[in-house]
Design a protein around this motif. Structure first.
Motif, PDB file in Angstrom:
ATOM      1  N   GLY A  57      13.933 -12.201  17.564  1.00 34.48           N
ATOM      2  CA  GLY A  57      15.177 -12.410  18.294  1.00 34.48           C
ATOM      3  C   GLY A  57      15.344 -11.336  19.335  1.00 34.48           C
ATOM      4  O   GLY A  57      14.774 -10.249  19.224  1.00 34.48           O
ATOM      5  N   ASP A  58      16.138 -11.646  20.350  1.00 37.68           N
ATOM      6  CA  ASP A  58      16.316 -10.732  21.483  1.00 37.68           C
ATOM      7  C   ASP A  58      17.802 -10.602  21.760  1.00 37.68           C
ATOM      8  O   ASP A  58      18.492 -11.608  21.969  1.00 37.68           O
ATOM      9  CB  ASP A  58      15.586 -11.287  22.706  1.00 37.68           C
ATOM     10  CG  ASP A  58      15.558 -10.312  23.867  1.00 37.68           C
ATOM     11  OD1 ASP A  58      16.337  -9.333  23.848  1.00 37.68           O
ATOM     12  OD2 ASP A  58      14.767 -10.535  24.798  1.00 37.68           O
ATOM     13  N   ASP A  61      19.059 -12.401  24.679  1.00 35.04           N
ATOM     14  CA  ASP A  61      18.835 -13.846  24.692  1.00 35.04           C
ATOM     15  C   ASP A  61      19.693 -14.484  23.601  1.00 35.04           C
ATOM     16  O   ASP A  61      19.259 -14.621  22.451  1.00 35.04           O
ATOM     17  CB  ASP A  61      17.354 -14.147  24.452  1.00 35.04           C
ATOM     18  CG  ASP A  61      17.048 -15.643  24.433  1.00 35.04           C
ATOM     19  OD1 ASP A  61      17.966 -16.448  24.672  1.00 35.04           O
ATOM     20  OD2 ASP A  61      15.889 -15.996  24.164  1.00 35.04           O
ATOM     21  N   SER A  64      18.293 -17.077  21.177  1.00 34.72           N
ATOM     22  CA  SER A  64      17.396 -16.584  20.137  1.00 34.72           C
ATOM     23  C   SER A  64      18.185 -15.994  18.973  1.00 34.72           C
ATOM     24  O   SER A  64      17.746 -16.065  17.823  1.00 34.72           O
ATOM     25  CB  SER A  64      16.428 -15.542  20.703  1.00 34.72           C
ATOM     26  OG  SER A  64      17.059 -14.290  20.916  1.00 34.72           O
TER      27      SER A  64
END
Length: 288
Positions: A57-58, A61, A64
């Motif tokens: 995950g980011d 983002d 995500s």
């Protein structure tokens, strides 16, 4: 060590920031309380501790984050991200339908004597915190608001305050003595999270603060007994430019309700004494 068992002994929690300063303590507290811990693995970030599972995950983002959060019983956001991106990330996590505990900051409450139920009046340097808090609470999430986090050679003191003291040859405070800051040791703060996970109602906020310290006393500690008063917050040293507004915001944050209702019992209650020893050991490494 947390004495708060996870309901049914095996709830799953995703810790955002599990490889970071606060997050690694939070992950450990949940693991010790019986939770199944997973860490968010950011692209190019420090690896998640091998004791835990990892999901990609980011923080930049939101899509995500929503995908990462799905299927967990709880998401704990203990990472560092600021501004509009943080709000979008929080919205994405809430959209997953997973419970959220989000780390804000006691500075959002603004100056003066403040409490868990104080309406936030943040200074401009952390103004983005207030709308993020609104999103969290409106979505049924829970807030934890730490004061100055210290301990284990991490946080603002070694990252920002000590480099300034090393450069100037003295610790720094601004305009006047007696400005109050709330503080909390990282280990005590981490133990609050499983308590909140078990006991707190949706949409509530809890203050992670153990004591109040004076900024000028902290300056003397970071300067090995020597401090200097900068007469104005205009043109501060670059290392603290992003938080200089807080140097003159006098605030005393109560955690009485948090301790009473969550059963939180902090153990580290002498921040100045602790930091005096920690800074004394660190300053020679910075050339003092």
């Amino acid at each position: 060590m947390s004495d708060t068992p996870a309901p049914n002994g095996a709830e799953s929690v995703l810790v955002i920031g599990s490889a970071g300063y606060l997050g690694r303590y939070v992950a450990r507290s949940f693991a010790e309380a019986g939770y199944r811990v997973t860490g968010l693995q950011r692209p190019g970030g420090r690896p998640v501790d091998p004791r835990y599972q990892a999901v990609p995950g980011d923080l930049a983002d939101p899509a995500s984050l929503r995908a990462a959060a799905e299927g967990f019983d709880l998401v704990v956001h203990a990472g560092r991200i600021e501004g509009e991106v943080e709000r979008e990330g929080v919205e994405a996590i809430l959209a997953s339908g997973t419970r959220l505990i989000h780390t804000s900051g006691a500075d959002v409450l603004g100056p003066g004597d403040t409490f868990e139920d104080t309406v936030p009046k943040p200074p401009s340097c952390v103004a983005w915190r207030a709308p993020v808090e609104q999103v969290v609470r409106a979505g049924g999430g829970i807030l934890i608001r730490p004061g100055l986090i210290y301990g284990d050679n991490g946080g603002v003191v070694p990252d920002q305050l000590l480099p300034v003291a090393a450069k100037l040859g003295a610790g720094l405070y601004f305009e006047r003595r007696g400005v109050r800051w709330p503080a909390v040791h990282v280990a005590d703060l981490a133990e609050l999270y499983p308590l909140v996970a078990r006991k707190a109602a949706p949409g509530t906020a809890w203050n992670g603060v153990t004591e109040t310290i004076a900024v000028d006393e902290l300056a003397a500690v970071t300067g090995a007994g020597t401090s200097v008063c900068w007469q104005s917050i205009d043109n501060p040293p670059a290392e603290i430019a992003d938080i200089v507004e807080l140097y003159v915001m006098d605030h005393d944050v109560s955690s009485e309700k948090t301790r009473r209702e969550m059963g939180w019992r902090p153990r580290y209650l002498d921040a100045i004494g602790y930091l005096r020893e920690e800074c004394a050991a660190a300053l020679p490494l910075l050339g003092r």
